[in-house]
Structures are given as C-alpha cells and as structure tokens.
Design a protein around this motif. Structure first.
Motif, PDB file in Angstrom:
ATOM      1  N   PHE A  15       9.413 -11.222  -6.357  1.00  0.00           N
ATOM      2  CA  PHE A  15       9.794  -9.941  -6.923  1.00  0.00           C
ATOM      3  C   PHE A  15       9.596  -9.954  -8.429  1.00  0.00           C
ATOM      4  CE2 PHE A  15      13.537 -12.560  -7.258  1.00  0.00           C
ATOM      5  CZ  PHE A  15      14.107 -12.202  -8.476  1.00  0.00           C
ATOM      6  N   SER A  16       9.647  -8.770  -9.015  1.00  0.00           N
ATOM      7  CA  SER A  16       9.642  -8.632 -10.469  1.00  0.00           C
ATOM      8  C   SER A  16      10.682  -7.582 -10.844  1.00  0.00           C
ATOM      9  CB  SER A  16       8.253  -8.244 -10.989  1.00  0.00           C
ATOM     10  OG  SER A  16       7.901  -6.971 -10.500  1.00  0.00           O
ATOM     11  N   VAL A  17      11.169  -7.670 -12.079  1.00  0.00           N
ATOM     12  CA  VAL A  17      12.155  -6.725 -12.580  1.00  0.00           C
ATOM     13  C   VAL A  17      11.669  -6.199 -13.918  1.00  0.00           C
ATOM     14  CG1 VAL A  17      14.534  -6.443 -13.382  1.00  0.00           C
ATOM     15  CG2 VAL A  17      14.049  -7.881 -11.399  1.00  0.00           C
ATOM     16  N   ASN A  18      11.762  -4.887 -14.099  1.00  0.00           N
ATOM     17  CA  ASN A  18      11.415  -4.247 -15.360  1.00  0.00           C
ATOM     18  C   ASN A  18      12.520  -3.236 -15.647  1.00  0.00           C
ATOM     19  OD1 ASN A  18      10.253  -3.184 -17.610  1.00  0.00           O
ATOM     20  ND2 ASN A  18       8.486  -2.298 -16.574  1.00  0.00           N
ATOM     21  N   GLY A  19      13.444  -3.591 -16.520  1.00  0.00           N
ATOM     22  CA  GLY A  19      14.586  -2.725 -16.790  1.00  0.00           C
ATOM     23  C   GLY A  19      15.445  -2.581 -15.548  1.00  0.00           C
ATOM     24  N   ASP A  20      15.665  -1.339 -15.112  1.00  0.00           N
ATOM     25  CA  ASP A  20      16.483  -1.114 -13.926  1.00  0.00           C
ATOM     26  C   ASP A  20      15.641  -0.937 -12.658  1.00  0.00           C
ATOM     27  OD1 ASP A  20      15.429   1.383 -14.476  1.00  0.00           O
ATOM     28  OD2 ASP A  20      17.329   2.451 -14.234  1.00  0.00           O
ATOM     29  N   LEU A  21      14.376  -1.382 -12.703  1.00  0.00           N
ATOM     30  CA  LEU A  21      13.498  -1.309 -11.535  1.00  0.00           C
ATOM     31  C   LEU A  21      13.229  -2.706 -10.984  1.00  0.00           C
ATOM     32  CD1 LEU A  21      10.888   1.333 -12.722  1.00  0.00           C
ATOM     33  CD2 LEU A  21      12.781   1.680 -11.131  1.00  0.00           C
ATOM     34  N   PHE A  22      13.400  -2.866  -9.684  1.00  0.00           N
ATOM     35  CA  PHE A  22      13.168  -4.103  -8.951  1.00  0.00           C
ATOM     36  C   PHE A  22      12.013  -3.837  -7.994  1.00  0.00           C
ATOM     37  CE2 PHE A  22      13.697  -6.180  -4.858  1.00  0.00           C
ATOM     38  CZ  PHE A  22      13.956  -7.501  -5.180  1.00  0.00           C
ATOM     39  N   THR A  23      10.978  -4.687  -8.033  1.00  0.00           N
ATOM     40  CA  THR A  23       9.851  -4.532  -7.119  1.00  0.00           C
ATOM     41  C   THR A  23       9.703  -5.796  -6.284  1.00  0.00           C
ATOM     42  OG1 THR A  23       8.697  -3.072  -8.654  1.00  0.00           O
ATOM     43  CG2 THR A  23       7.371  -4.083  -6.925  1.00  0.00           C
ATOM     44  N   GLU A  24       9.827  -5.643  -4.973  1.00  0.00           N
ATOM     45  CA  GLU A  24       9.509  -6.748  -4.073  1.00  0.00           C
ATOM     46  C   GLU A  24       8.001  -6.747  -3.929  1.00  0.00           C
ATOM     47  OE1 GLU A  24      11.818  -7.866  -0.376  1.00  0.00           O
ATOM     48  OE2 GLU A  24       9.875  -7.287   0.469  1.00  0.00           O
ATOM     49  N   THR A  25       7.348  -7.819  -4.399  1.00  0.00           N
ATOM     50  CA  THR A  25       5.888  -7.837  -4.470  1.00  0.00           C
ATOM     51  C   THR A  25       5.231  -8.458  -3.245  1.00  0.00           C
ATOM     52  OG1 THR A  25       6.071  -9.823  -5.825  1.00  0.00           O
ATOM     53  CG2 THR A  25       5.764  -7.743  -6.975  1.00  0.00           C
ATOM     54  N   THR A  26       5.787  -9.524  -2.697  1.00  0.00           N
ATOM     55  CA  THR A  26       5.237 -10.143  -1.492  1.00  0.00           C
ATOM     56  C   THR A  26       6.368 -10.650  -0.617  1.00  0.00           C
ATOM     57  OG1 THR A  26       5.090 -12.374  -2.414  1.00  0.00           O
ATOM     58  CG2 THR A  26       3.154 -10.954  -2.678  1.00  0.00           C
ATOM     59  N   PHE A  27       6.070 -10.821   0.663  1.00  0.00           N
ATOM     60  CA  PHE A  27       7.020 -11.430   1.588  1.00  0.00           C
ATOM     61  C   PHE A  27       6.224 -12.179   2.641  1.00  0.00           C
ATOM     62  CE2 PHE A  27       6.242  -7.042   2.623  1.00  0.00           C
ATOM     63  CZ  PHE A  27       5.869  -7.073   3.952  1.00  0.00           C
ATOM     64  N   ASP A  28       6.803 -13.235   3.157  1.00  0.00           N
ATOM     65  CA  ASP A  28       6.123 -14.122   4.092  1.00  0.00           C
ATOM     66  C   ASP A  28       6.560 -13.809   5.518  1.00  0.00           C
ATOM     67  OD1 ASP A  28       4.603 -16.197   5.081  1.00  0.00           O
ATOM     68  OD2 ASP A  28       6.117 -17.722   4.663  1.00  0.00           O
ATOM     69  N   TRP A  29       6.098 -12.669   6.050  1.00  0.00           N
ATOM     70  CA  TRP A  29       6.418 -12.266   7.413  1.00  0.00           C
ATOM     71  C   TRP A  29       5.106 -11.929   8.104  1.00  0.00           C
ATOM     72  CZ3 TRP A  29      10.740 -12.999   9.926  1.00  0.00           C
ATOM     73  CH2 TRP A  29      10.954 -12.341  11.130  1.00  0.00           C
ATOM     74  N   PRO A  30       4.841 -12.475   9.288  1.00  0.00           N
ATOM     75  CA  PRO A  30       3.525 -12.313   9.891  1.00  0.00           C
ATOM     76  C   PRO A  30       3.187 -10.888  10.337  1.00  0.00           C
ATOM     77  CG  PRO A  30       5.005 -13.453  11.380  1.00  0.00           C
ATOM     78  CD  PRO A  30       5.724 -13.305  10.070  1.00  0.00           C
ATOM     79  N   GLY A  31       4.171 -10.063  10.622  1.00  0.00           N
ATOM     80  CA  GLY A  31       3.883  -8.720  11.117  1.00  0.00           C
ATOM     81  C   GLY A  31       3.920  -7.672  10.020  1.00  0.00           C
ATOM     82  N   GLY A  32       3.014  -6.748  10.102  1.00  0.00           N
ATOM     83  CA  GLY A  32       3.043  -5.624   9.176  1.00  0.00           C
ATOM     84  C   GLY A  32       2.238  -5.846   7.917  1.00  0.00           C
TER      85      GLY A  32
END
Length: 74
Positions: A15-32
């Motif tokens: 994830f990354s954070v910029n001020g009051d914004l949180f962005t989940e950038t990648t996840f390790d899940w095989p589906g989707g």
C-alpha cells in the motif's frame, strides 16, 4: 507492506499513503484482477477506518475496508 488473514489463509499486500488517502496497490490472491483502490483513512480512539475514494471493483476488498474500525493485532 500489509497482510490480511483469515482462519486458514493469509494474503500479502502492499500500500501507499498520501495525506489522508490510502491506496492498496497489490495483493497476493490468485483469483480476480489486481486493481489498486483508494480510500480515505481516519484514526480515532485507537481504531483505523476507511471510506472509499472513487470506485473499488473488488467486492471482497470493499467489504473488508468498509466493515468498521480496525485495530492492530500483535
């Protein structure tokens, strides 16, 4: 880095954070599809809460971030 876990699984994420914004950038899940999503975050009374900023096309992530306040687990 971050990690989601359930009773019989774990999933690494970044994830990354910029001020009051949180962005989940990648996840390790095989589906989707691997699609970033951004949320406003607030921290009050020891709990972390998220509100969507735009659309999140992953229903499971929307449900996880939108279920209420989260607390740290050691």
């Amino acid at each position: 880095t971050c990690e989601w876990s359930g009773s019989s699984w774990t999933m690494a994420c970044t994830f990354s954070v910029n001020g009051d914004l949180f962005t989940e950038t990648t996840f390790d899940w095989p589906g989707g599809v691997q699609v970033p999503a951004t949320y406003y975050w607030t921290y009050e009374d020891g709990g972390l809460s998220f509100d969507p900023w735009g659309d999140d096309p992953r229903p499971s992530r929307r449900a996880a971030y939108g279920h209420g306040s989260m607390t740290k687990v050691d």
